[in-house]
Design an enzyme around this catalytic site. Structure first.
Site: not given
Length: 477
Positions: A379, A411, A413-416
């Site tokens: 990412k 932003t 929690g974007t990765g989860c």
């Protein structure tokens, strides 16, 4: 009866046919066609008998290629014939009325003739170019669609299948996908079989597919287990969960972490998998080395597709992974990752490479594949300039997936949520590249429409993104 992944065995030159087929059955193969012309009769019969035992253990069908007498003698489920073999009537006299007979076909006329003669299913191909056979007849997707409209019996698409191509063949009307080298020649036949098998989940009713999230709890609700369950459920799949840690946190940061012991993590895993099962797994915060090892073991044993988000640091800067757990993640879990989804700081922590552009992201991704990850999505949100560009390494392929960069503090929690969305779309029958692209779209919408909550890094808007995405035309709709 004939549907799903139809695995055709290879010539067994390496002597591992039984091991490979067992792994493929664990991964979701529903029909095994045993093909072995140029071996000793007694060896052929011995292998066929053992394959029949494996198929019965996994509630799969065994079809014998070309030898109806062998199919009859070992009580296989049927026989498959070529255009130059005996007739359906002759084969029926040998194997009996209640067994399956399949015919290889290459045109609408051959398909109609096979159906009229009493075949129970037809194989049609080669749909795509393949190196498995010489002098093939290439028929293409258009002809496959024509055959689907012409016959009523089950249709097996064969020839040159990859997950992306198989997806197109299913959309064209195939009931089953025949694969040879795509599974038998793979270093991990179980996981390769799972890739193909999950494609058929697109036909399921909602909730479509099952996704297990293994992660920590976020008391603020923006990341971790809470974000994963929101994502999975809102996008239309069934969510199960395994808690690895409890956190006291909000939009301002993590106040405290309470780790859950490995034994209880195992109990949660066993309780869910022994009853409900799962199609895919998404892992997030894993802060015990012992838990990492057990999770990796289960992924390997059950040939599951795991989307591994190597969570190391919270949005506010708190460390979420100790050195022992990091070592276990790299040495044990990373080689079981179907897709690894690190951000740039996580890439640097694992590889020592600090990418500054897409070329260096590709270099780092190849390093992660050398460490064992099957596919890698790096990412690029931490790059300072330009659009938000991610790099997807799909086996040997390289893809840049770009979306406009959205300037927002919300932003969390974007990765989860991205990893959970990918796992969800895989469970719903999307091939990997489409699953990643659709998940990226989901996250972009969720950031764009985030509503400020709290006084720090607020959460993204899962609800709005899911509602908008579900009303947009999906690639396989």
């Amino acid at each position: 009866m004939i549907s799903g992944l139809y695995l055709i065995t290879d010539d067994n030159r390496d002597g591992y046919i039984l091991t490979k087929v067992k792994k493929a059955l664990t991964g979701g193969a529903r029909i095994i066609q045993y093909r072995a012309k140029d071996i000793d009769v007694n060896e052929r019969r011995a292998i066929a008998t053992q394959l029949q035992t494996l198929c019965r253990e996994h509630q799969a069908l065994l079809i014998i290629n070309d030898f109806p007498e062998l199919a009859r003698d070992i009580d296989a489920d049927g026989v498959h014939l070529g255009q130059d073999d005996m007739s359906v009537v002759q084969a029926r006299q040998i194997i009996g009325r209640n067994k399956l007979i399949g015919i290889s076909t290459h045109s609408v006329d051959e398909a109609l003739k096979a159906e009229a003669q009493g075949a129970d299913y037809i194989a049609f191909g080669s749909v795509f170019p393949t190196s498995t056979k010489k002098d093939i007849t290439l028929v293409g997707l258009k002809s496959l669609s024509m055959v689907r409209k012409a016959v009523l019996i089950p249709l097996v698409a064969i020839g040159g299948m990859t997950p992306e191509r198989a997806s197109s063949a299913i959309d064209a009307g195939a009931d089953a996908i025949a694969v040879i080298s795509g599974v038998m020649a793979d270093d991990d036949p179980g996981r390769a079989a799972r890739e193909f098998a999950l494609l058929f989940n697109r036909h399921l009713p909602l909730p479509k597919g099952k996704v297990m999230t293994i992660a920590g709890s976020d008391s603020g609700g923006g990341a971790g287990i809470q974000a994963d369950i929101k994502t999975i459920t809102l996008l239309g799949s069934y969510a199960t969960s395994v808690l690895t840690a409890l956190t006291a946190q909000n939009t301002l940061g993590v106040k405290e972490v309470y780790s859950i012991h490995t034994n209880f993590v195992e109990q949660q895993l066993d309780a869910v998998l022994d009853d409900i099962g799962t199609d895919t797994i998404k892992t997030g915060m894993l802060n015990w080395g012992g838990s990492v090892w057990r999770i990796a073991q289960i992924i390997e044993e059950r040939a599951l597709l795991a989307v591994v988000d190597p969570v190391m640091v919270a949005k506010g800067g708190a460390s979420l992974l100790d050195d022992v757990a990091l070592d276990s993640l790299i040495s044990r879990l990373l080689p079981q990752a179907y897709l690894l989804t690190p951000n740039l700081p996580e890439v640097a922590a694992i590889t020592g490479i600090n990418p500054r552009n897409s070329e260096e992201m590709i270099e780092a991704g190849r390093n992660l594949q050398m460490l064992g990850a099957r596919n890698v999505l790096i990412k690029g949100g931490h790059l300072e300039q330009g659009d938000a560009t991610d790099v997807l390494l799909l086996d040997e392929e390289e893809h840049l997936i770009t979306a406009p960069r959205i300037d927002s503090p919300n932003t969390h929690g974007t990765g989860c949520s991205l990893a959970a969305a990918i796992a969800t779309f895989l469970a719903q029958g999307y091939p990997l590249k489409q699953a990643v692209e659709r998940a990226k779209r989901f996250i972009s919408i969720a950031i764009e429409h985030a509503v400020p909550i709290g006084h720090g890094h607020g959460p993204i808007n899962h609800f709005h993104a899911a509602m908008q995405l579900l009303h947009e035309k999906a690639p396989m709709d």
